[in-house]
Design an enzyme around this catalytic site. Sequence first.
Site, PDB file in Angstrom:
ATOM      1  CD  GLN A 132       6.140 -17.809 -14.131  1.00 54.04           C
ATOM      2  OE1 GLN A 132       5.197 -18.456 -13.716  1.00 54.04           O
ATOM      3  NE2 GLN A 132       7.358 -18.327 -14.219  1.00 54.04           N
ATOM      4  CB  SER A 144      -1.945 -16.870 -15.743  1.00 55.75           C
ATOM      5  OG  SER A 144      -1.398 -18.072 -15.232  1.00 55.75           O
ATOM      6  CG  LEU A 145       0.876 -14.475 -10.722  1.00 55.05           C
ATOM      7  CD1 LEU A 145       0.865 -15.097  -9.349  1.00 55.05           C
ATOM      8  CD2 LEU A 145       2.257 -14.012 -11.104  1.00 55.05           C
ATOM      9  NE  ARG A 181      -1.637 -20.559 -10.403  1.00 60.43           N
ATOM     10  CZ  ARG A 181      -1.135 -19.855 -11.409  1.00 60.43           C
ATOM     11  NH1 ARG A 181       0.019 -19.218 -11.263  1.00 60.43           N
ATOM     12  NH2 ARG A 181      -1.772 -19.806 -12.573  1.00 60.43           N
ATOM     13  CG  HIS A 205      -2.396 -21.711 -18.255  1.00 57.12           C
ATOM     14  ND1 HIS A 205      -3.289 -21.664 -17.213  1.00 57.12           N
ATOM     15  CD2 HIS A 205      -1.520 -20.695 -18.043  1.00 57.12           C
ATOM     16  CE1 HIS A 205      -2.970 -20.660 -16.419  1.00 57.12           C
ATOM     17  NE2 HIS A 205      -1.901 -20.064 -16.897  1.00 57.12           N
ATOM     18  CD  GLN A 248      -5.430 -19.370 -13.351  1.00 57.47           C
ATOM     19  OE1 GLN A 248      -4.436 -19.900 -12.907  1.00 57.47           O
ATOM     20  NE2 GLN A 248      -5.750 -18.112 -13.094  1.00 57.47           N
TER      21      GLN A 248
END
Length: 313
Positions: A11, A91-92, A116, A200, A249
């Site tokens: 993102q 991440s994503l 998510r 996170h 994560q």
Amino acid sequence: MNALALVFPGQGSQRIGMGRDFWAQVPEARRFFEKGSESLGIDLARLCFEGPDELLTLTANAQPAIMAVSMAAFAALQCEGVKFDYVAGHSLGEYSALVAAGSLAFEDAIRVVRKRGEFMQEAVVPGAGAMAAILGLDKESVYTVCGEAASHGVVEVANLNGPGQVVIAGETKAVEHAIELAKQRGAKRAVRLQVSAPFHCSLMGPAGKRLAAVLQAVPIADPLVPLVNNVDAEFLMSREEIAGSLVRQVTSPVRWEDVVRKLVKEGVTLFLELGPGKVLTGLIKRIAPEVTALYAEDLSSLQVAINQAKALF
């Protein structure tokens, strides 16, 4: 022996117009937009190409939109018959990497990613959380700063992106205090990021629990190519490890520097970033200047990357 790793952005890489020429000129890429739109009940192509910006940047929209563009780029790459050895994502981007590795079906992955995004957005009241980039301080100093600022609330290391580039996340007051402390310790820059939630960090705990329930119902296969995960910077080779890693994560730091170093150690000499922007390409060049890092966010940059890949391999 040279090896190729495909990497996928997270993102923040979104921009209006992303993926348009893949959609217009590569039928296999267009199918990803169509399948994604069908799975979510929204027009992903219109969202990516027209926005508006305030709609595209919403976490629940940005995440599936970026994934659709990443997979469109992947489809265009596959049309050229380029073989790859490893995958990873920021991440994503880890979900895009799992689709590329054959571990998740795209339709399942994009639905999970949408959920998510919603869960992460809803985990913290708007304004109560923040993130900040700390530039020019080593990670040990940033951990120390977070420890000192913790008297003002939750503040934790969220992204270990590369040498001297660490992102922190937590409660707004604590993050602002950590910014001041980082500046006092000699950080070149310490600035708030324009994000809608503190990703996170432990404040995302409720999102992680909700995500775990969703992932239980999703078929996950063993990856066909090795994937290095964000949480541990280790290879995930089995379906059992993947769901647990994706849940962890949400509340754990993204160890991107360690991910890149792990892949270099395994013999990767070419990294190719598939999706909007070139953030990961820039980070990889800083982490491992000895390797080649390229990006493919449209057909012209994809062609440059394919030509280099063919020359190297």
